[in-house]
Design a protein around this motif. Sequence first.
Motif, mmCIF file in Angstrom:
data_model
loop_
_atom_site.group_PDB
_atom_site.id
_atom_site.type_symbol
_atom_site.label_atom_id
_atom_site.label_comp_id
_atom_site.label_asym_id
_atom_site.label_seq_id
_atom_site.Cartn_x
_atom_site.Cartn_y
_atom_site.Cartn_z
ATOM 1 N N GLU A 1 -16.767 -3.624 -2.491
ATOM 2 C CA GLU A 1 -18.146 -2.786 -2.973
ATOM 3 C C GLU A 1 -19.005 -3.895 -3.545
ATOM 4 O OE1 GLU A 1 -20.907 -0.308 -3.702
ATOM 5 O OE2 GLU A 1 -19.381 -0.222 -2.133
ATOM 6 N N LEU A 2 -18.277 -4.642 -4.523
ATOM 7 C CA LEU A 2 -19.063 -5.597 -5.515
ATOM 8 C C LEU A 2 -19.631 -6.669 -4.327
ATOM 9 C CD1 LEU A 2 -17.496 -6.327 -8.764
ATOM 10 C CD2 LEU A 2 -19.758 -5.238 -8.464
ATOM 11 N N ALA A 3 -19.042 -7.220 -3.607
ATOM 12 C CA ALA A 3 -19.331 -8.220 -2.576
ATOM 13 C C ALA A 3 -20.495 -7.685 -1.808
ATOM 14 C CB ALA A 3 -18.410 -8.657 -1.684
ATOM 15 N N SER A 4 -20.512 -6.371 -1.230
ATOM 16 C CA SER A 4 -21.563 -5.966 -0.640
ATOM 17 C C SER A 4 -22.797 -5.591 -1.344
ATOM 18 C CB SER A 4 -21.305 -4.270 -0.034
ATOM 19 O OG SER A 4 -22.022 -3.867 0.676
ATOM 20 N N GLN A 5 -22.639 -5.219 -2.747
ATOM 21 C CA GLN A 5 -23.594 -5.206 -3.590
ATOM 22 C C GLN A 5 -24.267 -6.419 -3.832
ATOM 23 O OE1 GLN A 5 -22.549 -3.622 -7.345
ATOM 24 N NE2 GLN A 5 -21.583 -1.463 -6.595
ATOM 25 N N PHE A 6 -23.640 -7.492 -3.886
ATOM 26 C CA PHE A 6 -24.169 -8.739 -4.075
ATOM 27 C C PHE A 6 -25.004 -9.255 -2.804
ATOM 28 C CE2 PHE A 6 -23.863 -13.291 -3.129
ATOM 29 C CZ PHE A 6 -24.725 -13.730 -4.028
ATOM 30 N N GLY A 7 -24.465 -8.980 -1.586
ATOM 31 C CA GLY A 7 -25.196 -9.399 -0.727
ATOM 32 C C GLY A 7 -26.657 -8.630 -0.539
ATOM 33 N N ARG A 8 -26.494 -7.363 -0.889
ATOM 34 C CA ARG A 8 -27.701 -6.644 -0.712
ATOM 35 C C ARG A 8 -28.674 -7.111 -1.794
ATOM 36 N NH1 ARG A 8 -24.089 -2.300 -0.042
ATOM 37 N NH2 ARG A 8 -24.462 -1.693 -2.066
ATOM 38 N N ILE A 9 -28.295 -6.919 -3.261
ATOM 39 C CA ILE A 9 -29.148 -7.638 -4.406
ATOM 40 C C ILE A 9 -29.783 -9.003 -3.906
ATOM 41 C CG2 ILE A 9 -29.071 -8.330 -6.619
ATOM 42 C CD1 ILE A 9 -26.962 -6.097 -7.001
ATOM 43 N N SER A 10 -29.142 -9.978 -3.408
ATOM 44 C CA SER A 10 -29.392 -11.174 -3.100
ATOM 45 C C SER A 10 -30.383 -11.393 -2.175
ATOM 46 C CB SER A 10 -28.272 -12.117 -2.668
ATOM 47 O OG SER A 10 -28.526 -13.326 -2.741
ATOM 48 N N ASN A 11 -30.014 -10.620 -1.162
ATOM 49 C CA ASN A 11 -31.357 -10.661 0.128
ATOM 50 C C ASN A 11 -32.386 -10.078 -0.500
ATOM 51 O OD1 ASN A 11 -31.691 -11.186 2.773
ATOM 52 N ND2 ASN A 11 -31.728 -8.875 3.030
ATOM 53 N N ARG A 12 -32.470 -8.842 -0.932
ATOM 54 C CA ARG A 12 -33.559 -8.344 -1.626
ATOM 55 C C ARG A 12 -34.481 -9.457 -2.681
ATOM 56 N NH1 ARG A 12 -30.508 -2.661 -2.455
ATOM 57 N NH2 ARG A 12 -30.478 -1.886 -0.207
ATOM 58 N N LEU A 13 -33.596 -9.801 -3.504
ATOM 59 C CA LEU A 13 -34.101 -10.693 -4.632
ATOM 60 C C LEU A 13 -34.956 -11.968 -3.678
ATOM 61 C CD1 LEU A 13 -34.535 -11.486 -7.673
ATOM 62 C CD2 LEU A 13 -32.359 -12.705 -7.426
ATOM 63 N N VAL A 14 -34.451 -12.471 -2.747
ATOM 64 C CA VAL A 14 -34.946 -13.616 -2.351
ATOM 65 C C VAL A 14 -36.161 -13.268 -1.514
ATOM 66 C CG1 VAL A 14 -34.675 -15.293 -0.204
ATOM 67 C CG2 VAL A 14 -32.972 -15.024 -1.805
ATOM 68 N N ARG A 15 -36.090 -12.074 -0.785
ATOM 69 C CA ARG A 15 -37.462 -11.695 -0.077
ATOM 70 C C ARG A 15 -38.435 -11.317 -1.054
ATOM 71 N NH1 ARG A 15 -34.297 -7.196 3.300
ATOM 72 N NH2 ARG A 15 -35.258 -5.946 1.694
ATOM 73 N N ILE A 16 -38.261 -10.523 -2.169
ATOM 74 C CA ILE A 16 -39.210 -10.268 -3.329
ATOM 75 C C ILE A 16 -39.888 -11.507 -3.834
ATOM 76 C CG2 ILE A 16 -39.342 -9.388 -5.529
ATOM 77 C CD1 ILE A 16 -37.289 -7.499 -5.073
ATOM 78 N N ILE A 17 -38.950 -12.503 -4.142
ATOM 79 C CA ILE A 17 -39.621 -13.938 -4.761
ATOM 80 C C ILE A 17 -40.457 -14.644 -3.660
ATOM 81 C CG2 ILE A 17 -38.936 -16.120 -5.863
ATOM 82 C CD1 ILE A 17 -36.399 -14.696 -6.767
ATOM 83 N N GLU A 18 -39.712 -14.894 -2.384
ATOM 84 C CA GLU A 18 -40.566 -15.300 -1.505
ATOM 85 C C GLU A 18 -41.795 -14.781 -0.935
ATOM 86 O OE1 GLU A 18 -37.762 -16.313 1.744
ATOM 87 O OE2 GLU A 18 -37.042 -18.081 0.405
ATOM 88 N N ASN A 19 -42.027 -13.660 -1.531
ATOM 89 C CA ASN A 19 -43.410 -12.673 -1.195
ATOM 90 C C ASN A 19 -44.231 -13.009 -2.157
ATOM 91 O OD1 ASN A 19 -43.691 -12.000 1.733
ATOM 92 N ND2 ASN A 19 -41.499 -10.953 0.977
ATOM 93 N N LEU A 20 -44.106 -13.749 -3.465
ATOM 94 C CA LEU A 20 -45.172 -13.813 -4.487
ATOM 95 C C LEU A 20 -45.721 -14.944 -4.401
ATOM 96 C CD1 LEU A 20 -42.363 -13.399 -7.373
ATOM 97 C CD2 LEU A 20 -43.921 -11.860 -6.666
ATOM 98 N N PRO A 21 -46.991 -15.123 -4.673
ATOM 99 C CA PRO A 21 -47.875 -16.285 -4.459
ATOM 100 C C PRO A 21 -47.571 -17.513 -5.266
ATOM 101 C CG PRO A 21 -49.110 -14.570 -5.533
ATOM 102 C CD PRO A 21 -47.802 -13.862 -5.111
ATOM 103 N N GLU A 22 -46.872 -17.149 -6.281
ATOM 104 C CA GLU A 22 -46.351 -18.295 -7.084
ATOM 105 C C GLU A 22 -45.150 -19.115 -6.532
ATOM 106 O OE1 GLU A 22 -47.785 -14.931 -9.942
ATOM 107 O OE2 GLU A 22 -46.076 -15.173 -8.312
ATOM 108 N N ALA A 23 -44.424 -18.700 -5.574
ATOM 109 C CA ALA A 23 -43.235 -19.186 -4.936
ATOM 110 C C ALA A 23 -43.435 -20.023 -3.632
ATOM 111 C CB ALA A 23 -42.143 -18.395 -5.188
ATOM 112 N N ALA A 24 -42.850 -21.105 -3.483
ATOM 113 C CA ALA A 24 -42.927 -21.621 -2.086
ATOM 114 C C ALA A 24 -41.682 -21.198 -1.182
ATOM 115 C CB ALA A 24 -42.762 -23.238 -2.099
ATOM 116 N N TYR A 25 -40.500 -20.885 -1.832
ATOM 117 C CA TYR A 25 -39.354 -20.410 -1.038
ATOM 118 C C TYR A 25 -38.360 -20.287 -2.376
ATOM 119 C CZ TYR A 25 -37.996 -25.476 -1.800
ATOM 120 O OH TYR A 25 -37.722 -26.582 -2.163
ATOM 121 N N VAL A 26 -36.977 -19.929 -1.908
ATOM 122 C CA VAL A 26 -35.811 -19.720 -2.928
ATOM 123 C C VAL A 26 -34.928 -20.534 -2.511
ATOM 124 C CG1 VAL A 26 -34.515 -17.996 -4.239
ATOM 125 C CG2 VAL A 26 -36.844 -17.717 -3.817
#
Length: 144
Positions: free
Chosen positions: A73-98
């Motif tokens: 369950e924690l491993a699954s949560q980590f995967g979902r949180i990590s994927n969402r976090l990268v998508r959120i950050i990479e869609n910010l105008p300040e960030a080039a990539y993660v």
Amino acid sequence: MPESAEEVWARIVGAKRLAFDGQCPECARVVPERIVWEDEYWILSYTDGPADMAAALLLQTRDHTRVGQLDDELASQFGRISNRLVRIIENLPEAAYVDVSRYGAHRGHFHVWYFAPHADGVTTPADLRTIATKLANWGGDARA
């Protein structure tokens, strides 16, 4: 003379965290003012990264555990949180990539770093409030 890759690896991986008054150093170092987002199992906090970083974030478990010890369950949560976090950050105008990094084998909590360099021509930091709010859309609490 610059350090070799082997010397850098040995320094990072071999670093030991000293206990604070018998307390877990990672628990003792959680600064509530630096928490961006949290839920029952995870804490996302920011750190002052290098000047060329739009964001330097640390995601760690609340419980004392290590990589390889996460239950399904924690491993699954980590995967979902990590994927969402990268998508959120990479869609910010300040960030080039993660860049996603894990290092430091002797810490008491599973943890992963997220480093986002500035996009070309941008020098402002990433909007932590936007990151927190968008991540909270899936659960947890925005703190930034």
